[in-house]
Design a protein around this motif. Structure first.
Motif: not given
Length: 450
Positions: A77-78, A86-89, A98-100, A105-106
């Protein structure tokens, strides 16, 4: 060839450790926040991988690539070096980066930099614990220093004893002292028993960067440690402990003698035309307080067969030892000082001469010793870890600092940059980094052949 292999091995070992620690920082924080790591790779692996395995019941594949330009962890997710758009789609999943929350994420993104910096502090601490610290006190060097031509043009003279820069006293000759000299308005020296001032030009560091010879080196006397059997020196009667103080009536230090003999060898043909035997020399020496002079003829390589005492046995050396607990605050101080010095010197990178000094893997490899030395290996590894930490935190897309910059934007603006923007930013950053890499290694090639 042996020297090349030793340095190459040290470079690969050092980079391997630094990459594993750096990527391990990302990996640890990712797993701490239950983010899936799909791959942990030492070095890059375009087209094929040297080695890989995936433990049972693990989401992570561990691999070793063939291109030693770094390494990576592929985090679900990054948008990263893999450019897996493709994964981000796909719909967002709870185990994805991306869900955190932004703060998690920082921490994942700064984990690599943090671990590299902590590694440097730990290595510095263990160096001080194992070997201690030693240095020559510049203010007490009895014969002062020899300076390169740029330093002499600014007003320094061979034999000057460095005292202070803008009234702040010097203690040891290192990169920090050189930076202080370059940034100073005036440097005080002791010259022929009298204090003198050298006024430093504003572009002094740029001039030094253009040199291939270091700013200065310690002058030390030529004291005989051993004499080779049947050598010219043995036949002349030199003994261990003799101190050679003059060549052909001119006072010399050991560096002076080496330079003079190299000059004689270079001009041998011209001297012979003038009926001068360039290999015949008169040496004045001191033995047990008594001064005497003898004449001798060096061999065809312009050598006498003398092994001199090394500088550390002739110059005022300060030696410090550290207990295990004492070594940690001392190591932290050394690491912070190294980082500050490196950051301060970054400003010269943007000058014409600074850009020429930028080096690639050849330059990095050359900082390791030509013979195996664990002290120097660990010292250089700690230094490279500091550099890796600092360079990665720069706010450039494709580096950790670029991701951190966008995360700060998200925290402040309370909205994420678009995925399309992140794709373009990542590609732009990778182009910049590869361009910088090509330029640095091109500089190495130019230095090697020219």
């Amino acid at each position: 060839m042996e020297t090349f292999l030793i340095r190459a091995l040290q470079l690969i070992m050092s980079l391997s450790l630094l990459v594993v620690i750096h990527e391990g920082g990302h990996f640890l924080f990712a797993r701490l926040f239950k983010v899936r790591v799909e791959k942990f790779c030492l070095f890059f692996d375009p087209w094929f991988t040297l080695f890989k395995f995936k433990p049972k019941k693990s989401d992570t594949e561990y691999a070793v690539g063939w291109l030693p330009l770094g390494g990576y962890v592929k985090i679900s997710g990054m948008i990263d070096e893999s450019m897996d758009t493709e994964q981000m789609k796909q719909p967002e999943q709870p185990w994805e980066f991306r869900s955190k929350p932004a703060w998690q994420r920082l921490l994942i993104m700064v984990g690599g930099v943090l671990f590299n910096f902590l590694l440097a502090l730990f290595i510095y601490s263990m160096i001080l614990f194992a070997w201690g610290d030693q240095y020559i006190k510049v203010q007490e060097a009895p014969l002062g220093m020899d300076f390169n031509e740029t330093a002499k043009a600014a007003g320094f003279q061979d034999g000057d004893i460095l005292l202070s820069a803008d009234d702040v006293a010097f203690e040891r000759y290192d990169g920090d002292m050189l930076s202080r000299i370059a940034d100073a308005r005036v440097v005080s020296v002791l010259r022929d028993g009298q204090q003198a001032s050298v006024y430093i030009p504003e572009d002094f560091m740029q001039r030094l960067l253009a040199d291939s010879v270091r700013f200065a080196s310690f002058r030390f006397p030529y004291v005989v440690d051993s004499v080779r059997v049947n050598s010219p020196a043995a036949q002349a009667g030199f003994l261990r402990g003799d101190s050679i103080v003059a060549l052909d009536g001119k006072s010399i230090s050991f560096p002076d003698f080496v330079a003079a003999m190299a000059d004689r060898k270079k001009n041998e043909a011209a001297l012979l035309k003038d009926s001068i035997d360039s290999r015949l020399i008169a040496l004045t020496y001191v033995r047990a307080g008594v001064t005497d002079t003898l004449t001798m003829r060096v061999d065809s390589a312009y050598l006498m067969g003398i092994t001199p005492f090394t500088p550390d046995r002739l110059l005022p050396m300060v030696k410090k030892t550290y207990g295990f607990l004492e070594s940690f605050p001392a190591g932290v101080n050394l690491g912070v000082k190294t980082l500050k010095g490196y950051v301060n010197n970054m400003k010269y990178l943007f000058s014409k001469e600074g850009a020429k000094q930028l080096g690639g893997f050849g330059t990095i490899g050359s900082i390791f010793p030509a013979t195996w030395d664990w002290h120097q290996f660990w010292y250089m590894t700690a230094f490279l870890s500091i550099i890796l930490a600092f360079m990665n935190i720069l706010p450039i897309p494709a580096l950790d600092g670029g991701h951190v910059l966008f995360l700060f934007y998200e925290i402040i603006a309370r909205r994420k940059p678009s995925e399309k923007f992140m794709e373009y930013a990542q590609m732009t950053g990778m182009v910049l980094l590869f361009g910088l890499l090509i330029w640095a290694n091109f500089n190495d090639i130019l230095r090697f052949f020219f």
